[in-house]
Design a protein around this motif. Structure first.
Motif, short mmCIF file in Angstrom:
data_model
loop_
_atom_site.label_atom_id
_atom_site.label_comp_id
_atom_site.label_asym_id
_atom_site.label_seq_id
_atom_site.Cartn_x
_atom_site.Cartn_y
_atom_site.Cartn_z
N ALA A 155 1.71 -7.11 -12.15
CA ALA A 155 2.42 -5.86 -11.79
C ALA A 155 1.98 -5.46 -10.39
N ALA A 156 1.45 -4.24 -10.23
CA ALA A 156 0.98 -3.81 -8.91
C ALA A 156 -0.08 -4.78 -8.41
N LEU A 157 -0.06 -5.07 -7.13
CA LEU A 157 -1.01 -6.02 -6.56
C LEU A 157 -2.26 -5.36 -5.99
N PRO A 158 -2.19 -4.19 -5.36
CA PRO A 158 -3.41 -3.55 -4.86
C PRO A 158 -4.12 -2.78 -5.97
N ILE A 159 -5.36 -3.09 -6.23
CA ILE A 159 -6.09 -2.38 -7.29
C ILE A 159 -6.33 -0.93 -6.91
N SER A 160 -6.32 -0.64 -5.60
CA SER A 160 -6.56 0.73 -5.16
C SER A 160 -5.47 1.69 -5.60
N LEU A 161 -4.29 1.17 -6.00
CA LEU A 161 -3.23 2.05 -6.49
C LEU A 161 -3.63 2.73 -7.79
N SER A 162 -4.52 2.12 -8.55
CA SER A 162 -4.86 2.62 -9.89
C SER A 162 -5.87 3.76 -9.82
N LYS A 163 -5.41 4.97 -10.15
CA LYS A 163 -6.34 6.10 -10.25
C LYS A 163 -7.26 5.92 -11.45
N ALA A 164 -6.77 5.23 -12.48
CA ALA A 164 -7.60 4.99 -13.66
C ALA A 164 -8.83 4.17 -13.29
N VAL A 165 -8.64 3.09 -12.53
CA VAL A 165 -9.77 2.26 -12.12
C VAL A 165 -10.74 3.08 -11.28
#
Length: 359
Positions: A155-165
């Motif tokens: 799905a999304a490629l940049p992990i920084s998009l995830s506020k959960a992470v």
């Protein structure tokens, strides 16, 4: 074709280490935009930026923001030092990363010397929204557990998009992250799921590994046309490397689409056809009519014969998740609107802890 427009940065709404959320003005209208610093560097208020506006123009729920292609005030950038592995290869956005396994890495030898995951439980989800209940429950059950999250490129490629992470790392629930394939931005970068799993064990010393794609999933309403098919391939990878694959079934009784009621057709396809090896699967006991729906689906598709099924009472999990401080949403539904979905995800952590304690 993508839609491209020029806008002006009006405000920096939020800024984290690798991502900025912006307010940009395009043709005298304000829009939200996302900037990935690994791709474009930083911006300041007043800078003119080149924007990919495709998702907003299509009114997509996933990725419904403008995305910054480059800062027109500071368009020339140089390479950072180290590494030669390319992600987003052969696109205008390709970027260089220093992969953990490449020849110049201090970890290179670990990958060639690797023998086995030694029965480390690996929880494999299909939706990014499974990550919060899985990791929160695991930390609740074992305060000392070292949890490593691997994000795939489904799905999304940049992990920084995830506020959960970001939230889970800040609270020390997840210790480290690894991005594999064309996903990028983890604490470690690896070229595929096999080396991602090896890195989680040999470099990060994980006690528990969680694997899901990033935010967003692609589905077409066809039998095989969804990116969650990767769950089956990851199950086989874990077995090949000597780990214990725990597959989270996608279970919901709140979805309006009949194909996703009970055990989603996505999970049935993966567990019945895509994976070629056995997984451990936790199934909730809700003590109502939903239980017979789930049991019939497992029997009709021979999933109960192919995989190791374990049934769990769920009252205590409901109590734990009710106390979760993090936002839990999936397909627009919160915890109270889709309890069965989040409870099933959290059950996988109970199964993982049981397996660890029985070794």
């Amino acid at each position: 074709m993508m839609s491209i427009k020029i806008g002006t940065v009006e405000k920096i709404i939020n800024e984290r280490e690798e991502i900025s959320e912006l307010l940009v003005k395009v043709n005298n209208e304000d829009y939200k935009a996302i900037l990935y610093k690994k791709l474009t560097g930083k911006v300041s208020v007043g800078d003119r930026v080149l924007l990919n506006t495709t998702a907003v123009e299509l009114s997509l729920g996933t990725g419904g923001n403008h995305f910054v292609i480059c800062n027109l005030e500071d368009a020339e950038k140089g390479l950072s030092s180290g590494g030669h592995i390319m992600k987003l290869r052969y696109t205008p956005y390709q970027l260089k990363v220093f992969a953990a396994e490449e020849q110049d890495s201090k970890y290179h030898g670990l990958f060639n010397e690797f023998k086995s995951l030694n029965n480390i439980p690996v929880i494999i989800g299909t939706l990014h929204s499974m990550l919060v209940p899985v990791s929160f429950m695991a930390r609740h059950l074992d305060k000392e557990l070292k949890i490593v999250y691997i994000m795939t490129d489904g799905a999304a490629l940049p992990i920084s998009l995830s506020k959960a992470v970001n939230n889970l790392k800040n609270k020390k629930i997840i210790e480290k992250t690894i991005t594999v394939g064309n996903s990028f931005g983890g604490d470690l970068e690896c070229v595929n799921i096999y080396n991602g799993l090896i890195a989680a064990k040999e470099i990060e010393k994980a006690d528990l590994i969680i694997v899901t794609m990033g935010p967003g999933i692609t589905g077409t309403g066809t039998r095989y046309g969804f990116t969650g098919v990767e769950q089956g391939q990851i199950i086989d990878a874990v077995n090949t490397l000597g780990g214990i694959p725990i597959a989270i079934p996608r279970i919901s009784f709140a979805d309006k689409r009949q194909r996703h009621i009970g055990i989603s057709h996505h999970s049935i396809t993966v567990l019945k056809e895509i994976c070629k090896t056995k997984a451990y699967i936790p199934i909730p006991k809700f003590n109502n009519d939903n239980d017979s729906v789930l049991l019939n689906q497992l029997i009709e598709n021979n999933i109960d014969k192919k995989h190791e099924i374990k049934y769990y009472n769920v009252n205590y999990i409901d109590e734990v998740l009710n106390a979760c401080p993090f936002n839990m949403r999936s397909m627009g539904r919160n915890y109270m609107e889709d309890r069965e979905y989040f409870i099933t995800a959290a059950l996988s952590s109970q199964m993982a802890i049981d397996l660890i304690q029985n070794q």
